[in-house]
Design an enzyme around this catalytic site. Structure first.
Site, mmCIF file in Angstrom:
data_model
loop_
_atom_site.group_PDB
_atom_site.id
_atom_site.type_symbol
_atom_site.label_atom_id
_atom_site.label_comp_id
_atom_site.label_asym_id
_atom_site.label_seq_id
_atom_site.Cartn_x
_atom_site.Cartn_y
_atom_site.Cartn_z
ATOM 1 N N HIS A 52 0.940 -1.187 0.028
ATOM 2 C CA HIS A 52 0.171 0.103 0.069
ATOM 3 C C HIS A 52 0.822 1.170 0.162
ATOM 4 O O HIS A 52 1.945 1.041 0.022
ATOM 5 C CB HIS A 52 -1.009 -0.004 1.310
ATOM 6 C CG HIS A 52 -0.582 0.171 2.283
ATOM 7 N ND1 HIS A 52 0.127 -0.808 3.116
ATOM 8 C CD2 HIS A 52 -0.575 1.071 3.292
ATOM 9 C CE1 HIS A 52 0.836 -0.447 4.300
ATOM 10 N NE2 HIS A 52 0.214 0.728 4.253
ATOM 11 N N HIS A 54 1.519 4.045 1.778
ATOM 12 C CA HIS A 54 1.938 4.731 3.240
ATOM 13 C C HIS A 54 3.607 4.930 2.892
ATOM 14 O O HIS A 54 4.275 3.981 2.639
ATOM 15 C CB HIS A 54 1.448 4.198 4.334
ATOM 16 C CG HIS A 54 0.223 4.502 4.740
ATOM 17 N ND1 HIS A 54 -0.705 3.534 5.542
ATOM 18 C CD2 HIS A 54 -0.674 5.407 4.100
ATOM 19 C CE1 HIS A 54 -1.756 4.074 5.472
ATOM 20 N NE2 HIS A 54 -2.026 5.124 4.868
ATOM 21 N N HIS A 108 -7.464 -0.873 5.417
ATOM 22 C CA HIS A 108 -6.269 0.080 6.083
ATOM 23 C C HIS A 108 -6.420 1.435 4.892
ATOM 24 O O HIS A 108 -6.181 2.624 5.480
ATOM 25 C CB HIS A 108 -5.088 -0.666 6.435
ATOM 26 C CG HIS A 108 -3.930 0.426 6.654
ATOM 27 N ND1 HIS A 108 -4.105 0.951 8.022
ATOM 28 C CD2 HIS A 108 -2.724 0.662 6.132
ATOM 29 C CE1 HIS A 108 -2.821 1.578 7.985
ATOM 30 N NE2 HIS A 108 -2.228 1.371 7.101
ATOM 31 N N ASP A 130 -0.150 -3.731 6.389
ATOM 32 C CA ASP A 130 -0.745 -3.262 7.460
ATOM 33 C C ASP A 130 -2.451 -3.579 7.504
ATOM 34 O O ASP A 130 -3.193 -2.903 8.216
ATOM 35 C CB ASP A 130 -0.750 -1.863 7.544
ATOM 36 C CG ASP A 130 0.671 -1.038 7.793
ATOM 37 O OD1 ASP A 130 1.433 -2.004 8.039
ATOM 38 O OD2 ASP A 130 0.731 -0.001 7.673
HETATM 39 FE FE FE Z 1 2.906 1.139 8.226
HETATM 40 ZN ZN ZN Z 2 0.103 1.881 6.456
#
Ligand code: FE
Ligand code: ZN
Length: 256
Positions: A52, A54, A108, A130
């Site tokens: 992902h 982030h 998430h 996550d």
């Molecule tokens: Fe993380």
């Molecule tokens: Zn994350």
């Protein structure tokens, strides 16, 4: 095959798999610890998997790609601002002679994916970013409780011996919450003691396994009477499965 968690930042793990010559890494938020590991071991980086968008999962991409020419595979549904091969549900990645299947696990983040390998040296392996943590799950930054519940159901249905490679060492604080939810779960108490001993020696508590998480993780157990009753003692209005799950996640957000 070897599976190594490379510590990064304060509580991230960048997972590395290698066959003695070539390696793959997952979610390299920082290039430095990965480059140091490659240099120390003489491994060459073949591929990078990303779950992902982030920063603590993608921050090392540009430098690693420049320095290694590794191929990058990441979620088709997220803006990562890096050249990568976009992956979505049921796409396959071949690397190191392993085959990973992509699972869509929104919650998430909206486009979060996971990588599942049904057989590495005889047992399955999961990189879940996550989405699933040991004794916990990711916060709902972009997705709904219904999406996260469905994503966790998908992971929970994987074989019990699947090794679960989470990207954060959150286990002890998750376990504190899990014990508040299920104070009388004997496996949870035994696992807590085990993890505390590991952390006291600065050892990772991961990888976990799906079978273990089914026994101790309240977010995989929200339909069971013990968990449901604890949630309903605080949120009497939570009746539907998804409302119990949402209230459980909310409780964790505010738990100190
Ligand atoms: Fe993380
Ligand atoms: Zn994350």
């Amino acid at each position: 095959m070897q599976l190594i968690p490379i510590p990064a930042f304060s509580d991230n793990y960048i997972w590395l798999v290698h066959n003695g010559q070539q390696a793959i890494v997952v979610d390299p938020g920082d290039a430095q610890p990965v480059l140091q590991t490659l240099e120390r071991t003489g491994l060459s980086l073949q591929a990078i998997l990303v779950t992902h968008h982030h920063a603590d999962h993608v921050g090392g991409l540009a430098e690693l790609r420049d320095r290694t020419n590794a191929k990058v595979y990441g979620p088709a549904g997220e803006d990562i601002h890096q050249p990568l091969q976009g992956m979505s549900a049921n796409d396959r990645v071949q690397a190191l002679g392993l085959e990973f299947t992509v699972l869509d696990v929104p919650g998430h983040t909206a486009g979060h994916i996971a990588f599942y390998c049904p057989d590495m040296d005889g047992a399955p392996l999961l990189f879940c970013g996550d989405t699933l943590f040991s004794a916990g799950c990711g916060r709902l930054f972009e997705g709904t409780p219904a999406q996260m519940l469905a994503s966790l159901d998908l992971l929970a249905a994987l074989p019990a011996n699947t090794r679960v490679c989470c990207t954060h060492e959150y286990t002890l604080s998750n376990l504190r919450f899990a014990r508040a939810v299920e104070p009388n779960n004997p496996q949870l108490l035994a696992y807590s003691a085990q993890c505390e001993a590991l952390r006291a020696q600065d050892q990772p508590t991961l990888p976990s396994s799906i079978g273990l998480e089914l026994a101790i993780n309240p977010f995989l157990r929200s339909r069971l009477p013990t968990v449901k009753q604890s949630v309903q003692a605080l949120h009497a209005h939570a009746v539907r499965e998804v409302d119990v799950f949402a209230a459980l996640r909310e409780w964790k957000n505010n738990f100190r």
